[in-house]
Structures are given as structure tokens and as C-alpha cells.
Scaffold this motif. Structure first.
Motif, mmCIF file in Angstrom:
data_model
loop_
_atom_site.group_PDB
_atom_site.id
_atom_site.type_symbol
_atom_site.label_atom_id
_atom_site.label_comp_id
_atom_site.label_asym_id
_atom_site.label_seq_id
_atom_site.Cartn_x
_atom_site.Cartn_y
_atom_site.Cartn_z
ATOM 1 N N PHE A 291 7.207 41.050 -50.539
ATOM 2 C CA PHE A 291 7.475 39.644 -50.827
ATOM 3 C C PHE A 291 6.951 39.193 -52.189
ATOM 4 C CE2 PHE A 291 7.473 39.886 -46.186
ATOM 5 C CZ PHE A 291 8.650 39.231 -45.886
ATOM 6 N N SER A 292 6.372 40.103 -52.962
ATOM 7 C CA SER A 292 5.811 39.769 -54.271
ATOM 8 C C SER A 292 4.583 38.871 -54.096
ATOM 9 C CB SER A 292 6.865 39.096 -55.162
ATOM 10 O OG SER A 292 6.354 38.911 -56.474
ATOM 11 N N LEU A 293 4.074 38.321 -55.208
ATOM 12 C CA LEU A 293 2.881 37.486 -55.154
ATOM 13 C C LEU A 293 3.238 36.073 -54.696
ATOM 14 C CD1 LEU A 293 1.172 38.549 -58.501
ATOM 15 C CD2 LEU A 293 0.609 39.334 -56.201
ATOM 16 N N GLY A 294 2.238 35.369 -54.154
ATOM 17 C CA GLY A 294 2.452 33.988 -53.756
ATOM 18 C C GLY A 294 1.990 33.720 -52.333
ATOM 19 N N ARG A 295 2.479 32.622 -51.791
ATOM 20 C CA ARG A 295 2.033 32.189 -50.472
ATOM 21 C C ARG A 295 2.691 32.960 -49.335
ATOM 22 N NH1 ARG A 295 2.813 25.796 -50.743
ATOM 23 N NH2 ARG A 295 4.924 26.478 -51.267
ATOM 24 N N VAL A 296 3.890 33.445 -49.553
ATOM 25 C CA VAL A 296 4.617 34.132 -48.478
ATOM 26 C C VAL A 296 3.893 35.399 -48.022
ATOM 27 C CG1 VAL A 296 6.773 35.244 -47.816
ATOM 28 C CG2 VAL A 296 6.813 33.141 -49.177
ATOM 29 N N PRO A 297 3.506 36.315 -48.912
ATOM 30 C CA PRO A 297 2.758 37.480 -48.442
ATOM 31 C C PRO A 297 1.434 37.099 -47.793
ATOM 32 C CG PRO A 297 2.715 37.363 -50.834
ATOM 33 C CD PRO A 297 3.747 36.386 -50.369
ATOM 34 N N GLY B 12 -6.217 34.446 -51.536
ATOM 35 C CA GLY B 12 -6.314 33.829 -52.851
ATOM 36 C C GLY B 12 -6.215 34.853 -53.966
ATOM 37 N N LEU B 13 -6.481 36.102 -53.633
ATOM 38 C CA LEU B 13 -6.387 37.178 -54.630
ATOM 39 C C LEU B 13 -4.949 37.460 -55.045
ATOM 40 C CD1 LEU B 13 -8.954 39.671 -53.042
ATOM 41 C CD2 LEU B 13 -9.318 38.257 -55.069
ATOM 42 N N VAL B 14 -3.978 37.068 -54.207
ATOM 43 C CA VAL B 14 -2.571 37.350 -54.510
ATOM 44 C C VAL B 14 -1.797 36.083 -54.849
ATOM 45 C CG1 VAL B 14 -2.547 39.430 -53.103
ATOM 46 C CG2 VAL B 14 -1.928 37.242 -52.062
ATOM 47 N N GLY B 15 -2.517 35.048 -55.237
ATOM 48 C CA GLY B 15 -1.853 33.836 -55.685
ATOM 49 C C GLY B 15 -1.421 32.901 -54.592
ATOM 50 N N ALA B 16 -2.126 32.912 -53.443
ATOM 51 C CA ALA B 16 -1.753 32.025 -52.341
ATOM 52 C C ALA B 16 -2.214 30.595 -52.560
ATOM 53 C CB ALA B 16 -2.335 32.554 -51.021
ATOM 54 N N GLY B 17 -3.107 30.378 -53.503
ATOM 55 C CA GLY B 17 -3.610 29.033 -53.739
ATOM 56 C C GLY B 17 -4.637 28.620 -52.700
#
Length: 278
Positions: free
Chosen positions: A144-150, A224-229
Motif C-alpha cells: 500500500f506504499s507509505l501513509g495511513r493505509v498501511p 508514525g515511522l511510515v508516515g501515518a501521522g
């Protein structure tokens, strides 16, 4: 000779990306839409108004102590300057816990009634609970790439085992005479489930929900390490910049969010059980 699990898993991930890209894109859009809607609802009003509304709802639904707790926890997040990050974390944890429970609860009931299914699920759950939590982020990010989804996907996977195990334990602990009583009066199996088994299993189910919430919150922080905010990103920022104040504030805000979610969920279910006279 060295064995590398990644050498076997990488082709599988590549095949999934090549053949199910459309499905993953739909899942991403749905999750982003749900998270965006919840965050927009929490951030659309002034922070003080949100605190007042949530405290009022907690007081009406549970009691005065819950209202005071909600006001204090959310007030701390506001005073710490982490209001937006806290609302993002609450949205992430709320969605992840809801989906985890929706998956684990029926599977736990099925495992409690079918020993073969429970035996098949046991080694899978053992592995899921033994693997370090941050490992779940690797395949989720690859798909799913970086962000909130993964972050959501990894959190769901991490939150399912404790809820599933304790659901199975809860329904196995329901006294047989209660179920036989329901059968004797001719009650439908669905009625026995909702009116007898679930109320009797509620104390253990609450423990499972508590564990699911706390583990999901811990996973969201790691995400938060993968850009989940959210607060996880603030903890990561404080760590990478060596800012002790930011890291401490974010850590205490996480504790406040954990207390809020745990006490409100437990209080709501306890209140519901009390109204039923359990």
C-alpha cells in the motif's frame, strides 16, 4: 546455506501487486475516505466545543466520572499543543479497533464452537503474537506504499489475535446450564447467543476489547515511522530531533488517549450490561 524468507515472500508480494492492484486501490480509497470523514468531524469544530460535546456525551451515556475523565484527557491533548495529532490518532485507532473486532468476534465464536477451527487458528495466532509489531509494517508498506493505509492494515492484523483468543475463551466459559436452559424453553440459537451467551461472556470480552485497543494504539504509534501521522509522528519527530520536550508531551498525550478510549469503551459496555440487569 542461508535461508531468506524474503526471497520467497518478495515474489508473492510482486504477484499480488501485479494482479490485485485494483483491489488494493479500492481498499486504500475506502480507508482514506473513512479516516478523512472521522478526522473532519473531529476537527471541524473548535477544540473546546469538541471537548464539551464529548464530555457531555460521556456523562449522559456512562456517568459523571467518565465525563470528567474525557474532559481531562482531551484537555491535556489541547494544552500540550497536540490536538490535531491526537484527533488523527483517535480516528486511526477507532477505525482499526472496529475492523479488528468485526473480524475477530465472529471468528472467536466459531472457534469456541468448532475445536478443529480453533486448533487450526492457534498456530497462526501464536505466530501473529510472536512476530515483533513493526514487522507487520513491511508487507503493508510494500503493498500500500507509505501513509495511513498501511498503518491501518498493520494495526488491524496486530489487534485481531488478542480479541480472537479472548472471545474464544469467553464463550467457552459460558456455563453449559445457561445454554441448556435457553434450549429447554425453545429459544432460537440467535436469541441464546445475544441474550444468554454474550452477556455471560461480557467480562472476558471487555478484557479482549481492552487489549485490542491498547495494542492497536501501540501499533499506530509505531506506524508514525511510515508516515501515518498522529501522535506517532510526533514521537518519531522528537526522537529523530532529540527533542525531549516534544517526545515527552507526545508520550503523555498517547497515555491520555489510551485512558480515554479504554475507560469509555469499558464504561459504555458495563452500562449497557447493567441496563439489561446482568
Amino acid at each position: 546455506m542461508q535461508i531468506s524468507p524474503g526471497a520467497f515472500l518478495a515474489p508473492v508480494v510482486d504477484w499480488l501487486n501485479a494482479n490485485f492492484h485494483g483491489v488494493f486501490a479500492i481498499v486504500s480509497r475506502v480507508i482514506e475516505a473513512v479516516l478523512g470523514a472521522i478526522e473532519a468531524a473531529l476537527l471541524s469544530l473548535p477544540a473546546l466545543a469538541v471537548i464539551a460535546v464529548l464530555a457531555l456525551l460521556a456523562g449522559l451515556a456512562i456517568g459523571l466520572r467518565a465525563a470528567i475523565l474525557a474532559g481531562c484527557c482531551l484537555g491535556f491533548c489541547l494544552l500540550a499543543g497536540l490536538w490535531q495529532a491526537s484527533m488523527q490518532t483517535i480516528a486511526l485507532v477507532g477505525v482499526a479497533v472496529f475492523i479488528s473486532v468485526a473480524i475477530a468476534f465472529p471468528l472467536g465464536i466459531l472457534a469456541a464452537r468448532r475445536p478443529r477451527i480453533e486448533a487450526a487458528l492457534r498456530p497462526i495466532l501464536d505466530v501473529m503474537q510472536t512476530v515483533p509489531p513493526w514487522v507487520y509494517l513491511i508487507p503493508a508498506v510494500m503493498i500500500f506504499s507509505l501513509g495511513r493505509v498501511p498503518a491501518i492494515i498493520a494495526t488491524i492484523v496486530y489487534g485481531i489475535p488478542p480479541m480472537l483468543r479472548l472471545t474464544t475463551l469467553a464463550f467457552r466459559g459460558v456455563p453449559r446450564d445457561l445454554k441448556e436452559l435457553g434450549q429447554a424453553i425453545g429459544a432460537h440459537p440467535r436469541t441464546i447467543l445475544w441474550k444468554i451467551e454474550i452477556p455471560a461472556a461480557m467480562p472476558t470480552l471487555l478484557v479482549g476489547l481492552n487489549q485490542c485497543i491498547l495494542l492497536s494504539l501501540a501499533m499506530v504509534v509505531l506506524a508514525g515511522l511510515v508516515g501515518a501521522g498522529g501522535l506517532g509522528a510526533e514521537v518519531t519527530r522528537g526522537l529523530t530531533r532529540m527533542e525531549m520536550g516534544l517526545g515527552l508531551r507526545a508520550g503523555l498525550a498517547i497515555v491520555a488517549v489510551a485512558l480515554l478510549l479504554d475507560r469509555l469503551s469499558r464504561g459504555a459496555l458495563d452500562r449497557r450490561a447493567a441496563r439489561r440487569g446482568i
